[in-house]
Design a protein around this motif. Structure first.
Motif, PDB file in Angstrom:
ATOM      1  N   ARG A 103      42.659   4.791  -1.729  1.00  0.00           N
ATOM      2  CA  ARG A 103      43.872   4.548  -0.960  1.00  0.00           C
ATOM      3  C   ARG A 103      43.653   4.870   0.509  1.00  0.00           C
ATOM      4  O   ARG A 103      42.789   5.663   0.873  1.00  0.00           O
ATOM      5  CB  ARG A 103      45.035   5.391  -1.512  1.00  0.00           C
ATOM      6  N   VAL A 104      44.451   4.266   1.364  1.00  0.00           N
ATOM      7  CA  VAL A 104      44.351   4.540   2.787  1.00  0.00           C
ATOM      8  C   VAL A 104      44.845   5.957   3.069  1.00  0.00           C
ATOM      9  O   VAL A 104      45.602   6.527   2.289  1.00  0.00           O
ATOM     10  CB  VAL A 104      45.165   3.526   3.608  1.00  0.00           C
ATOM     11  N   ARG A 105      44.398   6.519   4.179  1.00  0.00           N
ATOM     12  CA  ARG A 105      44.697   7.904   4.491  1.00  0.00           C
ATOM     13  C   ARG A 105      45.726   8.006   5.615  1.00  0.00           C
ATOM     14  O   ARG A 105      45.612   7.320   6.616  1.00  0.00           O
ATOM     15  CB  ARG A 105      43.410   8.622   4.909  1.00  0.00           C
ATOM     16  N   PHE A 106      46.673   8.895   5.453  1.00  0.00           N
ATOM     17  CA  PHE A 106      47.745   9.047   6.436  1.00  0.00           C
ATOM     18  C   PHE A 106      47.688  10.390   7.153  1.00  0.00           C
ATOM     19  O   PHE A 106      48.488  10.640   8.027  1.00  0.00           O
ATOM     20  CB  PHE A 106      49.106   8.923   5.749  1.00  0.00           C
ATOM     21  N   VAL A 107      46.797  11.270   6.755  1.00  0.00           N
ATOM     22  CA  VAL A 107      46.778  12.622   7.312  1.00  0.00           C
ATOM     23  C   VAL A 107      45.388  12.929   7.857  1.00  0.00           C
ATOM     24  O   VAL A 107      44.403  12.297   7.512  1.00  0.00           O
ATOM     25  CB  VAL A 107      47.166  13.661   6.236  1.00  0.00           C
ATOM     26  N   GLY A 108      45.337  13.931   8.744  1.00  0.00           N
ATOM     27  CA  GLY A 108      44.054  14.371   9.262  1.00  0.00           C
ATOM     28  C   GLY A 108      43.295  15.183   8.229  1.00  0.00           C
ATOM     29  O   GLY A 108      43.759  15.401   7.108  1.00  0.00           O
ATOM     30  N   HIS A 109      42.102  15.653   8.611  1.00  0.00           N
ATOM     31  CA  HIS A 109      41.305  16.432   7.673  1.00  0.00           C
ATOM     32  C   HIS A 109      40.341  17.328   8.427  1.00  0.00           C
ATOM     33  O   HIS A 109      39.941  17.034   9.561  1.00  0.00           O
ATOM     34  CB  HIS A 109      40.551  15.520   6.708  1.00  0.00           C
ATOM     35  N   PRO A 110      39.938  18.463   7.811  1.00  0.00           N
ATOM     36  CA  PRO A 110      38.974  19.366   8.441  1.00  0.00           C
ATOM     37  C   PRO A 110      37.581  18.738   8.436  1.00  0.00           C
ATOM     38  O   PRO A 110      37.371  17.665   7.874  1.00  0.00           O
ATOM     39  CB  PRO A 110      39.024  20.612   7.552  1.00  0.00           C
ATOM     40  N   GLU A 111      36.637  19.413   9.067  1.00  0.00           N
ATOM     41  CA  GLU A 111      35.284  18.851   9.203  1.00  0.00           C
ATOM     42  C   GLU A 111      34.637  18.614   7.840  1.00  0.00           C
ATOM     43  O   GLU A 111      34.709  19.456   6.939  1.00  0.00           O
ATOM     44  CB  GLU A 111      34.404  19.786  10.033  1.00  0.00           C
ATOM     45  N   HIS A 112      34.023  17.456   7.700  1.00  0.00           N
ATOM     46  CA  HIS A 112      33.336  17.086   6.474  1.00  0.00           C
ATOM     47  C   HIS A 112      32.392  15.935   6.803  1.00  0.00           C
ATOM     48  O   HIS A 112      32.326  15.472   7.940  1.00  0.00           O
ATOM     49  CB  HIS A 112      34.351  16.648   5.404  1.00  0.00           C
ATOM     50  N   VAL A 113      31.629  15.483   5.820  1.00  0.00           N
ATOM     51  CA  VAL A 113      30.725  14.341   6.011  1.00  0.00           C
ATOM     52  C   VAL A 113      30.922  13.361   4.860  1.00  0.00           C
ATOM     53  O   VAL A 113      31.470  13.717   3.804  1.00  0.00           O
ATOM     54  CB  VAL A 113      29.240  14.774   6.074  1.00  0.00           C
TER      55      VAL A 113
END
Length: 254
Positions: free
Chosen positions: A15-25
């Motif tokens: 699904r498409v994302r609507f929120v930010g997120h912490p650092e990841h890869v």
């Protein structure tokens, strides 16, 4: 903030994302597209502000985080490895074709792999067209020269300023660029900027918008730079820059 994290965890992978997120890869290339509002993409120690309709393409395994202002929406579709950019981070700017596709995906809300596939294929087709460089401008091999190359494309800083920050002499960098790319630093940076502008034009941007995205002061500056690089008169480029570039590449009849 806790609610936003819970919401992010609750959204299925496709699904498409609507929120930010912490650092990841991610193991695969990743497009970050700003639908509305403003986002702040943190990557390689730099904060990139995303305005509405702008996109950034990240290579696999590039650590990044995204913070969204209130009432903002960003989409982050995953892509196959064939969509990987040469750079770790490629700023695409505003590409109308990507905007239209992302809005269609937002409306459709695909869920299964089969539903997602047409949108991914369409996006990768657009990116493949954008990735094709009009002018050869390979990256230098020397690590410090490559560091300067990465900084030079997105800034108007002089070579002397870039070299001072990297602790290397301008003469040495000029030698490295000529030996490893076949181009002087100035011509290398000009070609890189022109390639960025042409990608924007191919994506449907106006000449003025493409010029700004590539660091030129306006449409006239971009057309003059294209004319110097190709030999095509500015008067012709003004009417149809992409069409006349194609014509200029065609071999002369035998």
């Amino acid at each position: 903030m806790g609610f936003r994290r819970e919401l992010a965890d609750a959204v299925p992978e496709n699904r498409v994302r609507f929120v930010g997120h912490p650092e990841h890869v991610h193991e695969v290339p990743h497009l970050v597209h700003m639908v509305m509002g403003r986002g702040h993409l943190r990557v390689d120690g730099e904060s990139i502000t995303l305005e509405p309709r702008t996109s950034v393409l990240l290579a696999p395994l590039v650590p990044h985080s995204l913070e969204l202002d209130e009432h903002s929406i960003a989409l982050g579709p995953f892509l196959s490895h064939r969509a990987s950019p040469v750079e770790r981070v490629r700023r695409l700017g505003v590409v109308p074709e990507i905007t239209h596709l992302m809005l269609a995906r937002l409306a459709a809300q695909p869920y299964t792999d089969e539903q997602v596939a047409p949108f991914t294929d369409g996006l990768e087709e657009i990116l493949a067209h954008l990735h094709t460089d009009e002018f050869a401008a390979p990256l230098p091999v020397h690590p410090t020269a490559r560091q300067i190359a990465a900084a030079a494309t997105g800034t108007a800083d002089t070579l002397a300023s870039l070299c001072a920050g990297a602790g290397i002499s301008t003469r040495q960098v000029q030698r490295l660029f000529l030996a490893e790319t076949g181009l002087s630093f100035h011509r290398w940076r000009t070609r890189r900027r022109l390639n960025r502008a042409i990608r924007s034009l191919r994506g449907g941007s106006s000449a003025e918008g493409a010029a700004r995205a590539a660091g030129y002061s306006g449409r006239g500056s971009l057309l003059r730079a294209l004319s110097r690089e190709t030999g095509v008169p500015v008067e012709l480029l003004r009417d149809d820059p992409l069409g006349h570039l194609v014509h200029a590449r065609r071999p002369a009849p035998v």
